[in-house]
Design a protein around this motif. Structure first.
Motif, PDB file in Angstrom:
ATOM      1  N   LYS A 177      -1.719  -7.484   7.227  1.00 17.13           N
ATOM      2  CA  LYS A 177      -0.098  -6.012   6.919  1.00 17.13           C
ATOM      3  C   LYS A 177      -1.023  -4.961   6.689  1.00 17.13           C
ATOM      4  O   LYS A 177      -1.588  -4.806   5.598  1.00 17.13           O
ATOM      5  CB  LYS A 177       0.672  -6.659   6.239  1.00 17.13           C
ATOM      6  N   GLY A 178      -0.266  -3.775   7.654  1.00 21.81           N
ATOM      7  CA  GLY A 178      -1.107  -2.355   6.918  1.00 21.81           C
ATOM      8  C   GLY A 178      -2.295  -2.442   8.134  1.00 21.81           C
ATOM      9  O   GLY A 178      -2.567  -1.205   7.372  1.00 21.81           O
ATOM     10  N   LEU A 179      -3.136  -2.972   8.099  1.00 20.59           N
ATOM     11  CA  LEU A 179      -4.552  -2.831   8.436  1.00 20.59           C
ATOM     12  C   LEU A 179      -4.702  -2.396   9.630  1.00 20.59           C
ATOM     13  O   LEU A 179      -3.763  -2.949  10.742  1.00 20.59           O
ATOM     14  CB  LEU A 179      -5.164  -3.833   8.807  1.00 20.59           C
ATOM     15  N   THR A 180      -5.500  -0.985  10.603  1.00 20.40           N
ATOM     16  CA  THR A 180      -5.890  -0.867  12.050  1.00 20.40           C
ATOM     17  C   THR A 180      -6.600  -1.593  12.372  1.00 20.40           C
ATOM     18  O   THR A 180      -7.353  -2.567  12.037  1.00 20.40           O
ATOM     19  CB  THR A 180      -6.469   0.397  12.031  1.00 20.40           C
ATOM     20  N   TYR A 181      -6.770  -2.176  13.635  1.00 18.42           N
ATOM     21  CA  TYR A 181      -7.611  -3.385  14.180  1.00 18.42           C
ATOM     22  C   TYR A 181      -7.661  -2.692  16.019  1.00 18.42           C
ATOM     23  O   TYR A 181      -6.846  -1.849  16.649  1.00 18.42           O
ATOM     24  CB  TYR A 181      -6.292  -4.584  14.968  1.00 18.42           C
ATOM     25  N   TRP A 182      -8.919  -2.796  16.496  1.00 22.39           N
ATOM     26  CA  TRP A 182      -9.011  -2.937  17.214  1.00 22.39           C
ATOM     27  C   TRP A 182      -9.151  -4.039  18.446  1.00 22.39           C
ATOM     28  O   TRP A 182      -9.515  -5.731  18.017  1.00 22.39           O
ATOM     29  CB  TRP A 182     -10.687  -2.943  17.759  1.00 22.39           C
ATOM     30  N   ARG A 230      -6.382  -0.015  20.153  1.00 19.00           N
ATOM     31  CA  ARG A 230      -5.761   0.284  18.505  1.00 19.00           C
ATOM     32  C   ARG A 230      -4.691   0.136  18.096  1.00 19.00           C
ATOM     33  O   ARG A 230      -3.861   0.947  18.576  1.00 19.00           O
ATOM     34  CB  ARG A 230      -7.117   1.765  17.809  1.00 19.00           C
ATOM     35  N   GLY A 231      -4.353  -0.261  16.804  1.00 19.31           N
ATOM     36  CA  GLY A 231      -2.917  -0.856  16.372  1.00 19.31           C
ATOM     37  C   GLY A 231      -2.990  -0.902  15.374  1.00 19.31           C
ATOM     38  O   GLY A 231      -3.816  -1.059  14.391  1.00 19.31           O
ATOM     39  N   ILE A 232      -1.465  -1.246  14.692  1.00 13.87           N
ATOM     40  CA  ILE A 232      -1.161  -1.385  12.924  1.00 13.87           C
ATOM     41  C   ILE A 232      -0.286  -1.955  12.796  1.00 13.87           C
ATOM     42  O   ILE A 232       0.273  -2.564  13.659  1.00 13.87           O
ATOM     43  CB  ILE A 232      -1.260   0.095  12.192  1.00 13.87           C
ATOM     44  N   GLN A 233      -1.080  -3.233  12.246  1.00 18.47           N
ATOM     45  CA  GLN A 233      -0.592  -4.318  11.863  1.00 18.47           C
ATOM     46  C   GLN A 233       0.325  -4.113  11.466  1.00 18.47           C
ATOM     47  O   GLN A 233       0.371  -3.640   9.760  1.00 18.47           O
ATOM     48  CB  GLN A 233      -1.258  -5.277  11.529  1.00 18.47           C
ATOM     49  N   SER A 234       1.698  -3.948  11.430  1.00 18.86           N
ATOM     50  CA  SER A 234       3.056  -3.428  11.300  1.00 18.86           C
ATOM     51  C   SER A 234       3.377  -4.649  10.193  1.00 18.86           C
ATOM     52  O   SER A 234       4.077  -4.807   8.795  1.00 18.86           O
ATOM     53  CB  SER A 234       4.415  -3.159  11.562  1.00 18.86           C
ATOM     54  N   ASP A 235       3.544  -6.300  10.592  1.00 23.67           N
ATOM     55  CA  ASP A 235       4.182  -7.109   9.607  1.00 23.67           C
ATOM     56  C   ASP A 235       2.691  -7.881  10.141  1.00 23.67           C
ATOM     57  O   ASP A 235       2.320  -8.346  10.270  1.00 23.67           O
ATOM     58  CB  ASP A 235       4.740  -7.937  11.077  1.00 23.67           C
ATOM     59  N   PRO A 236       3.527  -9.120   8.380  1.00 27.12           N
ATOM     60  CA  PRO A 236       2.565 -10.405   8.373  1.00 27.12           C
ATOM     61  C   PRO A 236       2.190 -10.665  10.190  1.00 27.12           C
ATOM     62  O   PRO A 236       3.357 -11.154  11.287  1.00 27.12           O
ATOM     63  CB  PRO A 236       2.964 -11.402   7.735  1.00 27.12           C
ATOM     64  N   LEU A 237       0.768 -10.929  10.040  1.00 28.32           N
ATOM     65  CA  LEU A 237       0.249 -11.429  11.490  1.00 28.32           C
ATOM     66  C   LEU A 237       0.758 -12.938  12.240  1.00 28.32           C
ATOM     67  O   LEU A 237       0.463 -13.760  10.897  1.00 28.32           O
ATOM     68  CB  LEU A 237      -1.766 -11.356  11.782  1.00 28.32           C
ATOM     69  N   VAL A 249     -10.548  -7.510  15.701  1.00 29.11           N
ATOM     70  CA  VAL A 249     -11.180  -6.965  14.885  1.00 29.11           C
ATOM     71  C   VAL A 249     -10.191  -6.175  13.481  1.00 29.11           C
ATOM     72  O   VAL A 249      -9.687  -4.602  14.343  1.00 29.11           O
ATOM     73  CB  VAL A 249     -12.002  -6.497  15.035  1.00 29.11           C
ATOM     74  N   TYR A 250     -10.080  -6.734  13.034  1.00 32.48           N
ATOM     75  CA  TYR A 250      -9.125  -5.797  12.161  1.00 32.48           C
ATOM     76  C   TYR A 250     -10.205  -4.455  10.600  1.00 32.48           C
ATOM     77  O   TYR A 250     -11.203  -5.547  10.170  1.00 32.48           O
ATOM     78  CB  TYR A 250      -8.531  -6.654  10.785  1.00 32.48           C
TER      79      TYR A 250
END
Ligand code: TA6
Length: 292
Positions: free
Chosen positions: A176-181, A189-196, A205-206
């Motif tokens: 949660k909260g990490l940037t991913y490709w 790219r995105g940001i993991q806003s909630d639990p995956l 790739v986080y």
């Protein structure tokens, strides 16, 4: 429960030579081809890793499942698309350097270093060691040594395939909260806003993930700890994607989930002459009762 630990070699899986590690808390099998852990079972004999029922086990191709070693590049080669994805060491036979065990723990060390074949693919002198330790957990340590006089840029992964009851809707904690490709979305790219929450297909790739990831299944959690790793890769091909792999049965995609420990893309790092780097992962399961 096994009385005490043992480390045996050689045994076989298909046409592959393997090392069998047994401890009072479980067992693991490692193929010398690719130094790939192809099986890991907990103390109740339950599979923790997933091995494709249609994986090649004759050295003609990397093992589909278990924990393949992706090195010295993760994914596509940065500049030469004629080279295979995920590097070359998973296509090669490693040496068994050491086996040992005591009451509680079994250990095996595998090595591979540069030779004429590797230098044709990648013109550098290196030594790579994979240490597999089995006690009440499974530990892997991948140590790379730069034996050349040039600095290299490295990316890598311990590409773990975990067995899950059903990948659909499973929750992975820790990202949660990490940037991913997102490879599935063309590299956006995105940001993991909630639990995956897994909704296959997924291929991400986080970045800057230094802690533990936890796969929450209906009856067990799989804990994945790590060191020397800043990326975590999450992959499931989904139904359509699985059809494009001739070593993954069409319906098998929902019983596997890759949560990989590595350093990729933004987390690629330099290794200078004489330097070493160790990437490690430690896996254990925890029984749960009730909803994850
Ligand atoms: O780690 C995820 C990934 O890079 C996916 O994109 C998918 O290609 C998978 O690895 C399997 O790659 P392989 O080269 O083993 O077929």
């Amino acid at each position: 429960m096994n009385p005490s630990a043992t480390a045996a070699y050689p045994s076989r899986l298909g046409e592959l030579e393997t090392v069998e590690l047994v401890s009072p808390h479980g067992r693991a099998t490692v193929s010398c081809f690719g130094a790939t852990v192809v099986d890991y079972r907990d103390s109740d004999g339950n599979e923790v890793l997933w091995l494709s029922p249609s994986s090649r086990l004759d050295g003609s191709r990397p093992v589909r499942g278990g924990i393949p070693v992706c090195w010295p590049w993760f994914g596509a080669h940065p500049s030469d698309s004629s080279l295979s994805a995920h590097g070359f060491v998973r296509h090669m036979t490693w040496q068994v350097e050491r086996l040992s065990h005591d009451e509680d723990q079994a250990l095996a060390v595998f090595t591979i270093s540069d030779d004429e074949t590797t230098r044709r693919i990648w013109p550098h002198a290196f030594n790579l060691t994979l240490t597999v330790i089995l006690d009440d957990r499974l530990h892997l340590e991948l140590t790379a040594e730069n034996r050349s006089d040039q600095e290299w840029a490295l990316s890598e992964a311990l590409h773990s395939y975990f067995r899950v009851e059903d990948a659909r809707g499973i929750r992975v904690d820790g990202l949660k909260g990490l940037t991913y490709w997102d490879k599935q979305e063309g590299g956006t790219r995105g940001i993991q806003s909630d639990p995956l929450q897994i909704h296959p297909p997924i291929d991400r790739v986080y970045f800057q993930h230094l802690g533990e990831a936890v796969i929450n299944g209906p009856r067990r959690r799989i804990h994945i700890e790590k060191t020397g790793s800043a990326s975590t890769v999450v992959w499931n091909p989904g139904p359509d994607g699985a059809r494009s792999f001739d070593d993954i049965p069409d319906e098998a995609w929902c019983e596997m989930l890759c949560v990989e420990t590595g350093n990729a893309i933004d987390n690629r790092y330099p290794l200078r002459p004489g330097e070493r780097h160790t990437l490690s992962t430690t896996i254990h399961t925890e029984k749960t009762t009730g909803n994850p």
